[in-house]
Design a protein around this motif. Structure first.
Motif, PDB file in Angstrom:
ATOM      1  N   ARG A 125       0.928  -1.162   0.016  1.00  0.00           N
ATOM      2  CA  ARG A 125       0.009  -0.045   0.140  1.00  0.00           C
ATOM      3  C   ARG A 125       0.852   1.327  -0.002  1.00  0.00           C
ATOM      4  NH1 ARG A 125      -5.432  -0.793   1.514  1.00  0.00           N
ATOM      5  NH2 ARG A 125      -5.878  -2.848   2.204  1.00  0.00           N
ATOM      6  N   TYR A 126       1.960   1.107   0.729  1.00  0.00           N
ATOM      7  CA  TYR A 126       2.884   2.327   0.802  1.00  0.00           C
ATOM      8  C   TYR A 126       3.522   2.679  -0.534  1.00  0.00           C
ATOM      9  CZ  TYR A 126       2.228   3.603   5.893  1.00  0.00           C
ATOM     10  OH  TYR A 126       1.762   4.058   6.788  1.00  0.00           O
ATOM     11  N   LEU A 127       3.913   1.548  -1.035  1.00  0.00           N
ATOM     12  CA  LEU A 127       4.639   1.746  -2.212  1.00  0.00           C
ATOM     13  C   LEU A 127       3.681   2.082  -3.441  1.00  0.00           C
ATOM     14  CD1 LEU A 127       6.969  -1.516  -2.378  1.00  0.00           C
ATOM     15  CD2 LEU A 127       7.413   0.698  -1.777  1.00  0.00           C
ATOM     16  N   THR A 128       2.461   1.884  -3.310  1.00  0.00           N
ATOM     17  CA  THR A 128       1.428   2.428  -4.551  1.00  0.00           C
ATOM     18  C   THR A 128       1.244   3.760  -4.062  1.00  0.00           C
ATOM     19  OG1 THR A 128       0.150   0.199  -4.008  1.00  0.00           O
ATOM     20  CG2 THR A 128      -0.890   2.112  -4.952  1.00  0.00           C
ATOM     21  N   VAL A 129       1.352   4.096  -2.693  1.00  0.00           N
ATOM     22  CA  VAL A 129       1.119   5.817  -2.577  1.00  0.00           C
ATOM     23  C   VAL A 129       2.408   6.362  -2.861  1.00  0.00           C
ATOM     24  CG1 VAL A 129       1.368   7.530  -0.773  1.00  0.00           C
ATOM     25  CG2 VAL A 129      -0.346   5.498  -0.419  1.00  0.00           C
ATOM     26  N   ALA A 130       3.521   5.787  -2.922  1.00  0.00           N
ATOM     27  CA  ALA A 130       4.839   6.535  -3.492  1.00  0.00           C
ATOM     28  C   ALA A 130       4.753   6.547  -5.057  1.00  0.00           C
ATOM     29  CB  ALA A 130       5.898   5.643  -3.200  1.00  0.00           C
ATOM     30  N   GLY A 131       4.160   5.458  -5.789  1.00  0.00           N
ATOM     31  CA  GLY A 131       3.746   5.555  -7.219  1.00  0.00           C
ATOM     32  C   GLY A 131       2.887   6.680  -7.408  1.00  0.00           C
ATOM     33  N   MET A 132       1.687   7.033  -6.731  1.00  0.00           N
ATOM     34  CA  MET A 132       0.778   7.980  -6.839  1.00  0.00           C
ATOM     35  C   MET A 132       1.580   9.421  -6.718  1.00  0.00           C
ATOM     36  SD  MET A 132      -2.430   6.146  -5.165  1.00  0.00           S
ATOM     37  CE  MET A 132      -3.514   7.793  -5.257  1.00  0.00           C
ATOM     38  N   VAL A 133       2.387   9.488  -5.880  1.00  0.00           N
ATOM     39  CA  VAL A 133       3.024  10.779  -5.724  1.00  0.00           C
ATOM     40  C   VAL A 133       3.726  11.102  -6.995  1.00  0.00           C
ATOM     41  CG1 VAL A 133       4.834  12.207  -4.480  1.00  0.00           C
ATOM     42  CG2 VAL A 133       3.364  10.717  -3.243  1.00  0.00           C
ATOM     43  N   GLY A 134       4.336  10.333  -7.660  1.00  0.00           N
ATOM     44  CA  GLY A 134       4.857  10.696  -9.059  1.00  0.00           C
ATOM     45  C   GLY A 134       4.104  10.722  -9.992  1.00  0.00           C
ATOM     46  N   THR A 135       2.848  10.025  -9.959  1.00  0.00           N
ATOM     47  CA  THR A 135       1.940  10.124 -11.135  1.00  0.00           C
ATOM     48  C   THR A 135       1.496  11.645 -11.099  1.00  0.00           C
ATOM     49  OG1 THR A 135       1.302   7.854 -10.760  1.00  0.00           O
ATOM     50  CG2 THR A 135      -0.086   8.986 -11.883  1.00  0.00           C
ATOM     51  N   TYR A 136       1.218  12.096  -9.912  1.00  0.00           N
ATOM     52  CA  TYR A 136       0.490  13.648  -9.968  1.00  0.00           C
ATOM     53  C   TYR A 136       1.374  14.535 -10.778  1.00  0.00           C
ATOM     54  CZ  TYR A 136      -2.572  11.741  -6.335  1.00  0.00           C
ATOM     55  OH  TYR A 136      -3.418  10.900  -5.462  1.00  0.00           O
ATOM     56  N   VAL A 137       2.577  14.182 -10.896  1.00  0.00           N
ATOM     57  CA  VAL A 137       3.656  15.236 -11.881  1.00  0.00           C
ATOM     58  C   VAL A 137       2.856  15.416 -13.053  1.00  0.00           C
ATOM     59  CG1 VAL A 137       5.779  15.519 -12.894  1.00  0.00           C
ATOM     60  CG2 VAL A 137       5.544  14.426 -10.419  1.00  0.00           C
ATOM     61  N   ILE A 138       2.241  14.538 -13.811  1.00  0.00           N
ATOM     62  CA  ILE A 138       1.638  14.634 -14.907  1.00  0.00           C
ATOM     63  C   ILE A 138       0.600  15.834 -15.150  1.00  0.00           C
ATOM     64  CG2 ILE A 138       0.681  13.375 -16.813  1.00  0.00           C
ATOM     65  CD1 ILE A 138       3.056  12.455 -16.273  1.00  0.00           C
ATOM     66  N   ALA A 139       0.036  16.067 -14.033  1.00  0.00           N
ATOM     67  CA  ALA A 139      -0.741  17.253 -14.000  1.00  0.00           C
ATOM     68  C   ALA A 139      -0.260  18.239 -14.074  1.00  0.00           C
ATOM     69  CB  ALA A 139      -1.692  17.129 -12.574  1.00  0.00           C
ATOM     70  N   LEU A 140       1.097  18.723 -13.626  1.00  0.00           N
ATOM     71  CA  LEU A 140       1.762  20.084 -13.616  1.00  0.00           C
ATOM     72  C   LEU A 140       2.037  20.313 -15.389  1.00  0.00           C
ATOM     73  CD1 LEU A 140       4.622  19.181 -11.262  1.00  0.00           C
ATOM     74  CD2 LEU A 140       2.529  20.641 -10.958  1.00  0.00           C
ATOM     75  N   PRO A 141       1.957  21.729 -15.536  1.00  0.00           N
ATOM     76  CA  PRO A 141       2.208  22.276 -16.799  1.00  0.00           C
ATOM     77  C   PRO A 141       3.494  21.795 -17.380  1.00  0.00           C
ATOM     78  CG  PRO A 141       2.354  23.924 -15.338  1.00  0.00           C
ATOM     79  CD  PRO A 141       2.104  22.715 -14.404  1.00  0.00           C
ATOM     80  N   ILE A 142       3.803  20.652 -17.547  1.00  0.00           N
ATOM     81  CA  ILE A 142       5.185  20.180 -18.069  1.00  0.00           C
ATOM     82  C   ILE A 142       5.028  20.298 -19.593  1.00  0.00           C
ATOM     83  CG2 ILE A 142       5.986  19.343 -15.831  1.00  0.00           C
ATOM     84  CD1 ILE A 142       5.228  16.811 -16.976  1.00  0.00           C
ATOM     85  N   LYS A 143       6.173  19.717 -20.378  1.00  0.00           N
ATOM     86  CA  LYS A 143       6.078  19.717 -21.800  1.00  0.00           C
ATOM     87  C   LYS A 143       6.203  18.266 -22.158  1.00  0.00           C
ATOM     88  CE  LYS A 143       8.444  23.935 -22.407  1.00  0.00           C
ATOM     89  NZ  LYS A 143       9.782  24.777 -23.049  1.00  0.00           N
ATOM     90  N   SER A 144       5.847  17.896 -23.125  1.00  0.00           N
ATOM     91  CA  SER A 144       5.463  16.318 -23.646  1.00  0.00           C
ATOM     92  C   SER A 144       6.942  15.503 -23.248  1.00  0.00           C
ATOM     93  CB  SER A 144       5.195  16.314 -25.200  1.00  0.00           C
ATOM     94  OG  SER A 144       4.038  16.977 -25.330  1.00  0.00           O
ATOM     95  N   ARG A 145       8.143  16.401 -23.783  1.00  0.00           N
ATOM     96  CA  ARG A 145       9.279  15.513 -23.574  1.00  0.00           C
ATOM     97  C   ARG A 145       9.636  15.335 -22.173  1.00  0.00           C
ATOM     98  NH1 ARG A 145      13.278  19.447 -26.966  1.00  0.00           N
ATOM     99  NH2 ARG A 145      12.077  20.773 -25.457  1.00  0.00           N
ATOM    100  N   GLN A 146       9.160  16.204 -21.440  1.00  0.00           N
ATOM    101  CA  GLN A 146       9.487  16.345 -19.823  1.00  0.00           C
ATOM    102  C   GLN A 146       8.663  15.325 -19.251  1.00  0.00           C
ATOM    103  OE1 GLN A 146       8.843  20.224 -18.857  1.00  0.00           O
ATOM    104  NE2 GLN A 146      11.116  20.923 -19.310  1.00  0.00           N
ATOM    105  N   ALA A 147       7.418  15.106 -19.675  1.00  0.00           N
ATOM    106  CA  ALA A 147       6.343  14.091 -19.145  1.00  0.00           C
ATOM    107  C   ALA A 147       6.862  12.789 -19.759  1.00  0.00           C
ATOM    108  CB  ALA A 147       4.930  14.434 -19.837  1.00  0.00           C
ATOM    109  N   ILE A 148       7.417  12.499 -20.754  1.00  0.00           N
ATOM    110  CA  ILE A 148       7.866  11.039 -21.128  1.00  0.00           C
ATOM    111  C   ILE A 148       9.086  10.480 -20.322  1.00  0.00           C
ATOM    112  CG2 ILE A 148       9.070   9.808 -22.922  1.00  0.00           C
ATOM    113  CD1 ILE A 148       7.380  11.638 -24.911  1.00  0.00           C
ATOM    114  N   SER A 149       9.875  11.510 -20.049  1.00  0.00           N
ATOM    115  CA  SER A 149      10.972  11.293 -19.224  1.00  0.00           C
ATOM    116  C   SER A 149      10.669  11.023 -17.937  1.00  0.00           C
ATOM    117  CB  SER A 149      12.110  12.218 -19.056  1.00  0.00           C
ATOM    118  OG  SER A 149      12.544  12.761 -20.436  1.00  0.00           O
ATOM    119  N   LEU A 150       9.657  11.883 -17.245  1.00  0.00           N
ATOM    120  CA  LEU A 150       9.334  11.590 -15.729  1.00  0.00           C
ATOM    121  C   LEU A 150       8.312  10.191 -15.820  1.00  0.00           C
ATOM    122  CD1 LEU A 150       8.250  15.049 -14.854  1.00  0.00           C
ATOM    123  CD2 LEU A 150       9.992  13.861 -13.751  1.00  0.00           C
ATOM    124  N   CYS A 151       7.395   9.975 -16.777  1.00  0.00           N
ATOM    125  CA  CYS A 151       6.814   8.910 -16.912  1.00  0.00           C
ATOM    126  C   CYS A 151       7.446   7.386 -16.744  1.00  0.00           C
ATOM    127  CB  CYS A 151       5.712   8.933 -18.085  1.00  0.00           C
ATOM    128  SG  CYS A 151       4.629   7.401 -18.044  1.00  0.00           S
TER     129      CYS A 151
END
Length: 419
Positions: A125-151
């Motif tokens: 459960r905790y590891l799932t939460v850790a993954g969700m923290v990273g998932t929220y980054v996609i909601a930021l006004p980032i660019k496509s290339r940056q989103a691919i790298s972060l994803c």
């Protein structure tokens, strides 16, 4: 500076391409500063709230004290610092990513530490939460290339941590969640691309409209300027004179200061024009307008062509403008006058009047009539002279004081006299 053609070319780029030219890309980044700050603020606050709400699970797992030390002692101060930077500090592109990294990395690290300290059923459960923290980054006004790298980074770290910190049975229990979150993140990449494309197109359209509005404003201003200029001499026309006199009159009333009007007429110009021709007459008026402006110490646009060969100049009465210097400047041009029995050179008669616009009975018509009367007096007295009416600060001569022509001119005039 970016022009409309560059923007049109950027708007016609292929559907799959989101990157703009370097200059436009920089302008777009600066334009999104407000959006970045808003998104980062929201992100940091959500992470902080999730951390606090997670204390309930921490208590259930028996690690509340450890969680309080990590979250209240380390994580929340870091998130508060990030929030202050977002709200009050000037953030460059690197500064934004620094704040983002400083809020994500400690959060994931602390969640992973808690996952190692809690009983086995809660680890996944905790590891799932850790993954969700990273998932929220996609909601930021980032660019496509940056989103691919972060994803890619988030999925890799998420899978790696889960495999390393859980047993095969626990991993299998949360595998569906991991796959689902990974698919969601991949689908979000297309949303990020579309969002970036839409935002950039909107930015380009707005920028193009601003450029076109500025060009239209410049064109209107230029047309307005030309509409108020005399096409021959470059001086203001009669419409310009009326507007300038009205503006100067009201300014003088507001400042409680006097106003001076100088009327000037080229002596015997009709005879000059009839004898030398219209082309020579036009050149004569151009030279005289330039000489008047030079003597007054102002651009020729500030001068007004009041009539055919008549000019006018408006200025505060305490301005250092010498009417005699203007008359003398025209005389020193020594333009030969071809008219028979007329003055040997082209000269200028000047009439000057001044008044206090804020005083009772003063009017613009009265000032014009007074200056015109002074000009008529200068002509009656023999032309090529200055007549001043009104005694005000800055006016060197007394009321109705006439400045005669220079001795050199009088001698030349006698030589041309038939007697």
């Amino acid at each position: 500076m970016t022009d409309a053609q560059t923007i049109d070319r950027a708007l016609r780029r292929p559907w799959y391409r989101t990157v703009l030219e370097p200059a436009l890309e920089r302008d777009f980044d600066n334009h999104r500063d407000v959006a970045w700050r808003r998104a980062l603020t929201t992100y940091v606050i959500i992470v902080a709230l999730l951390s606090l709400f997670g204390l309930v699970v921490d208590a259930q797992g028996g690690i509340l004290y450890f969680a309080l030390v990590l979250k209240l002692g380390i994580l929340l101060p870091i998130l508060l610092l990030c929030l202050l930077l977002v709200l009050f500090a000037p953030l460059s592109e690197r500064g934004r990513w620094f704040v983002l990294t400083a809020s994500i990395v400690p959060t994931i690290a602390i969640v992973c530490l808690l996952a190692t300290a809690i009983d086995s059923p809660f680890t996944a459960r905790y590891l799932t939460v850790a993954g969700m923290v990273g998932t929220y980054v996609i909601a930021l006004p980032i660019k496509s290339r940056q989103a691919i790298s972060l994803c890619a980074l988030n999925i890799t770290v998420f899978f790696g941590l889960t495999l390393a910190m859980t047993s095969p049975a626990e991993f299998a229990a949360v595998a569906d969640i991991i796959v689902f979150m990974s698919v969601v993140m991949i689908l979000c990449l297309e949303l990020v691309r579309r969002q970036e494309r839409t935002q950039k197109d909107s930015f380009l359209l707005g920028l193009r409209e601003k450029i076109r509005a500025a060009e239209l404003s410049d064109l209107v201003n230029e047309l307005s300027r030309l509409a108020h200029l005399d096409g021959l001499t470059g001086a203001g026309n009669r419409r310009s004179f009326d507007l300038r006199l009205s503006a100067a009159w009201h300014a003088a009333i507001a400042n409680r200061e006097p106003l001076t009007l100088m009327m000037m007429d080229v002596d015997h110009f009709k005879s000059y024009n009839d004898t030398a021709g219209h082309a020579a007459g036009d050149a004569c008026l151009q030279a005289i307008a330039a000489a008047i402006a030079s003597g007054a110490g102002c651009p020729v646009e500030m001068l007004s062509r009041y009539g055919g060969e008549e000019f006018a100049l408006i200025f505060p009465a305490n301005t250092a403008v010498d009417p005699e210097a203007i008359r003398r400047g025209v005389e020193q041009l020594a333009l030969p006058h071809p008219g028979p029995g007329i003055l040997p050179i082209v000269t200028l008669s000047v009439g000057v009047a001044a008044t206090f616009p804020d005083r009772e009975g003063a009017s613009m018509e009265g000032l014009i009539n007074s200056a015109d009367s002074a000009l008529y007096e200068a002509k009656r007295l023999g032309r090529n002279r200055v007549v001043v009416k009104g005694r005000l600060p800055g006016m060197a001569r007394r009321a109705t004081d006439a400045v005669p022509a220079s001795p050199h001119f009088r001698v030349a005039q006698r030589e041309r006299s038939p007697h």
